[in-house]
Structures are given as structure tokens and as C-alpha cells.
Scaffold this motif. Sequence first.
Motif, PDB file in Angstrom:
ATOM      1  N   VAL A  24       0.834  -1.209   0.000  1.00 22.69           N
ATOM      2  CA  VAL A  24       0.000   0.000   0.000  1.00 22.69           C
ATOM      3  C   VAL A  24       0.870   1.261   0.000  1.00 22.69           C
ATOM      4  O   VAL A  24       0.562   2.231  -0.696  1.00 22.69           O
ATOM      5  CB  VAL A  24      -0.963  -0.006   1.216  1.00 22.69           C
ATOM      6  N   LEU A  50      -3.671  -2.698  -9.983  1.00 23.97           N
ATOM      7  CA  LEU A  50      -3.948  -3.428  -8.742  1.00 23.97           C
ATOM      8  C   LEU A  50      -5.080  -4.425  -8.940  1.00 23.97           C
ATOM      9  O   LEU A  50      -5.002  -5.568  -8.481  1.00 23.97           O
ATOM     10  CB  LEU A  50      -4.321  -2.460  -7.620  1.00 23.97           C
ATOM     11  N   TYR A  63      -7.405  -2.852  -0.814  1.00 19.57           N
ATOM     12  CA  TYR A  63      -6.514  -1.800  -1.310  1.00 19.57           C
ATOM     13  C   TYR A  63      -7.273  -0.487  -1.472  1.00 19.57           C
ATOM     14  O   TYR A  63      -6.768   0.580  -1.101  1.00 19.57           O
ATOM     15  CB  TYR A  63      -5.883  -2.196  -2.653  1.00 19.57           C
TER      16      TYR A  63
END
Length: 84
Positions: A24, A50, A63
Amino acid sequence: NVDDQFELQRGLNNCFAYDLVPDVAICEAALRAARRINDYATGARVFEALKIKVDKKSQYEDYLKALKPVKDELGIQTKEELGL
């Protein structure tokens, strides 16, 4: 510290080329770099990458949740939020 679009995109290509999903903190730094050099499209593509790299939809949602404050601060939207 990235100064231009080429360096940012090269770094992201290297990062996403491996079998691992970036941390992250790395994604946050990439989003901030994209905004700093005024490259909105690359910022939005971080989320696209992602979504492709994670194994499960729940991981992508994790995320999104973790990056939401940065996403909101920088005004970057995902492809889905843009209606694309």
C-alpha cells in the motif's frame, strides 16, 4: 523522487512486472508522484493494475479502502468511478 512521466511509468512497470502485488505504501507513493507531475491518467491506472494483479476481489477492495484517504485527498478516481 520522480521528476517526469517516463520515470514514474518505468518504475510502475518494474513494480507490477513481478508476481507480487505492491505494498500500500508503494501505491500511495506512486499516486502522489503521479499527482505531483500532473499525470492523472497514470494515477488512475495504478488502481487498474492493482485490480488485475490481486487474486480476489476482496483484496482489491482492501486496497481501495486503505488508499481511500489518499485517493480522496488527490482527487483520483478509479476507472469504475469514471464510468469507463
